[in-house]
Structure formats: C-alpha cells, structure tokens
Design a protein around this motif. Sequence first.
Motif, PDB file in Angstrom:
ATOM      1  N   SER A   1      66.826   6.452  12.534  1.00  0.00           N
ATOM      2  CA  SER A   1      65.774   6.398  13.538  1.00  0.00           C
ATOM      3  C   SER A   1      66.343   6.137  14.923  1.00  0.00           C
ATOM      4  O   SER A   1      67.010   5.137  15.146  1.00  0.00           O
TER       5      SER A   1
ATOM      6  N   ALA B   1      64.951   2.915  16.217  1.00  0.00           N
ATOM      7  CA  ALA B   1      65.529   1.691  15.669  1.00  0.00           C
ATOM      8  C   ALA B   1      66.995   1.519  16.034  1.00  0.00           C
ATOM      9  O   ALA B   1      67.554   0.451  15.848  1.00  0.00           O
TER      10      ALA B   1
ATOM     11  N   TRP C   1      59.900   9.180  11.742  1.00  0.00           N
ATOM     12  CA  TRP C   1      59.951   7.724  11.611  1.00  0.00           C
ATOM     13  C   TRP C   1      58.785   7.040  12.314  1.00  0.00           C
ATOM     14  O   TRP C   1      58.279   6.024  11.844  1.00  0.00           O
ATOM     15  N   GLN C   2      58.370   7.576  13.447  1.00  0.00           N
ATOM     16  CA  GLN C   2      57.276   6.934  14.164  1.00  0.00           C
ATOM     17  C   GLN C   2      56.018   6.883  13.309  1.00  0.00           C
ATOM     18  O   GLN C   2      55.329   5.860  13.266  1.00  0.00           O
TER      19      GLN C   2
ATOM     20  N   TYR D   1      55.938   6.895  10.064  1.00  0.00           N
ATOM     21  CA  TYR D   1      56.178   5.938   8.985  1.00  0.00           C
ATOM     22  C   TYR D   1      55.965   4.507   9.476  1.00  0.00           C
ATOM     23  O   TYR D   1      55.285   3.705   8.826  1.00  0.00           O
ATOM     24  N   TYR D   2      56.548   4.176  10.618  1.00  0.00           N
ATOM     25  CA  TYR D   2      56.416   2.822  11.160  1.00  0.00           C
ATOM     26  C   TYR D   2      54.950   2.479  11.423  1.00  0.00           C
ATOM     27  O   TYR D   2      54.502   1.355  11.166  1.00  0.00           O
TER      28      TYR D   2
ATOM     29  N   ILE E   1      54.717  -1.565  11.346  1.00  0.00           N
ATOM     30  CA  ILE E   1      55.977  -2.207  11.705  1.00  0.00           C
ATOM     31  C   ILE E   1      56.388  -1.724  13.089  1.00  0.00           C
ATOM     32  O   ILE E   1      56.303  -0.527  13.382  1.00  0.00           O
TER      33      ILE E   1
ATOM     34  N   LEU F   1      58.571  -0.419  16.256  1.00  0.00           N
ATOM     35  CA  LEU F   1      59.668   0.544  16.263  1.00  0.00           C
ATOM     36  C   LEU F   1      61.040  -0.087  16.468  1.00  0.00           C
ATOM     37  O   LEU F   1      62.058   0.535  16.165  1.00  0.00           O
TER      38      LEU F   1
ATOM     39  N   SER G   1      62.225  -2.477  14.812  1.00  0.00           N
ATOM     40  CA  SER G   1      62.749  -2.972  13.536  1.00  0.00           C
ATOM     41  C   SER G   1      63.904  -2.088  13.068  1.00  0.00           C
ATOM     42  O   SER G   1      63.842  -0.865  13.173  1.00  0.00           O
TER      43      SER G   1
END
Length: 330
Positions: A82, A85, A157-158, A160-161, A166, A168, A170
């Motif tokens: 990510s 991340a 990923w965005q 998913y987060y 959670i 970003l 992390s």
Amino acid sequence: MTVQVDNHRMRTSESSMECAGKGRGTRCIGPARRRCARCGAVAYCSVSHQISHWKDHKEECERLEQQMKRVDELNDFPFTFSEEATLRISEKEGSRCSFLNTRGIHGVGMWKCECTCGASSASLDYARFESNSWDLPNSLCPCRGSSYRLSKELRNWQEYYEWRCIPLHSPIALLLHWPLTIYYAIQVAGLSSLTSEISKLCIHYLGPEKELLQLAVFGELQALFPGVQVHIDLIGPAIPEHRDGEKKDIWNYAHCIESDCDCKSESKNISRSMDTGTTSGVMLRFHRGFYHDRFRDIIKDSLPHLVIAPNAGIAAFSSWLPTLVSLLYS
C-alpha cells in the motif's frame, strides 16, 4: 487456475536474486548482483555463470525484455504493498526500519522479517517465532470480524481500509498483502461467484517463505470469504522438516495488543456468515519440497480451485521450471 505474482516490489533493492546459473557445475561465488544487460530480469554471481547460462537464457531474453518494459504496470498490482501505508518509504523519506520503529513494531512478532536488519526467513525457527498478534492497537488492525459484509469486490487498499474502518496510515498492508493477493487472484481467475456457491475453497500456495512467520494474517480470509472454509496447502522448500504434513486451523483473527479487546475471546471472534450462519475458517497444511515433487500426493484429497505463487520470481529461479511443466501438463 494458476496465478503467478511477484510481491517483491518494495524489496528489490534490499535482497539479491538467485543466480540463474546456479547448479551448473561450479558453486556460486557470492550474491547474484550481475544482471543481464539486455533484459534485466535475471542475475548472476559471476561472468562464468552468465556465459554458461546463455544457451538457455537466449531463448527467453527477448520475451523477458518486453515484460520488463511493463514493470511499472506490473507494480500496480492492487494488493501488493500500500502506497498509503508506506508513503515515507516510497518517497525515500525514510527506511523500512524507521517506518516500523516509529510504530513500535520493529523486530517484533510478525514484523520480524519486514526489514533488512531483521532475521532472514531462512534462519528462523518458525515454531518459536510464529506470532498471532498484530502488536498494534485495535484501531489500527483488523482483529475482529467486519461489521458488515462486502456488497462489491474490493479494488484497492483504500477500499479495504474503509471497509475495515482502519486509517490509511496503519502499516497492516505490509502483512495483509498475502491474503489480499489470494482475494484478488480469485477475482482474476473468475472464481468470485464460485465462493458464494461452495462451502470449501481449495488453494495450493507455492513457495511460502516469511509468510510462515505471519500465518495469523491468513485469518483475514474469513472476513473476505464469509461462510466458506478456505483450505490452503502451502508447498515449498522453506517449510521446516518437522512441519511437513502438519495442519493448522485458524478460527480467529490476529489479535491486537489491548488486553480488554474482545478479540481475545475465541467464542466472540469466530467468523460467521451473516446470511447463512455458517462458520468460516482457514485450514493450513504444510508440505516440504517442490510442488512438482509433491503434487500427486497433495491432490489425493482434492483438486485445487486455484494455484498461486506469490513469491515466484519465475524468470530468475531455474528451480521453478519443473513446476511450470507439471502445471502445464497436469
């Protein structure tokens, strides 16, 4: 369906490739740092090994050269690492060590192999160092089931987060790229609809390395495939001899560090499908050796829906060739 993925984008400058001329009569004299000047896809420890390998490599050099021209496109594979991340690393404002250290996870548990100063996967006693904790607060990690089921496929990923609530910043993407790559491979293989129709999903996972220290992250597949029993056969030479044939059931998510979080309660942490009430779970089974040597024994139980090799690096590892042949003709 077979999917080969190279998840080493962030590590290409941190670790050497295997010498493509390895095993050709003389021993390698050191790390494989001499790349083919034309394609750049294979590397050698010495000029002599490069010369001896040329008669084999010349047949594929042009093809690999064309593939390497698409390296930026290949690096956009959505669930490897990510950028959100790892922003400071991708912009070269800090090292992987400093990134982990500022979050209190440098050299800890599942993060032990995530930097160059950490223990190498080859030197680890997995039974001793295997961890089931994120070593992060619950606000920064998916230590419990999702509050709602996915209504559409995750694309990056965005998404998913946001789904897992959670932030970003992390660092969990550094470890979750293993299960999320499986999730994406299921999409690429056109098996997404199948996961809503079957109760058991069988996957052959080739060449695991440091994942063996991070097995708890595969528990996230319970949230990604609710109501499905995910059976993963992990096959590779890095499997410790004493774990050959071992089975490991994962019914929980990796824990956070907060003692009062209900992720510590197994009864509350078991993932159930919101529609059917069926229990999700992940079963891992370990096989030491190469896939082409173990394939016949492994398929006695069931044929896989998917064969995936996240660490393949097929172009640079001659040991993969028999596996490719067995996949093509099986």
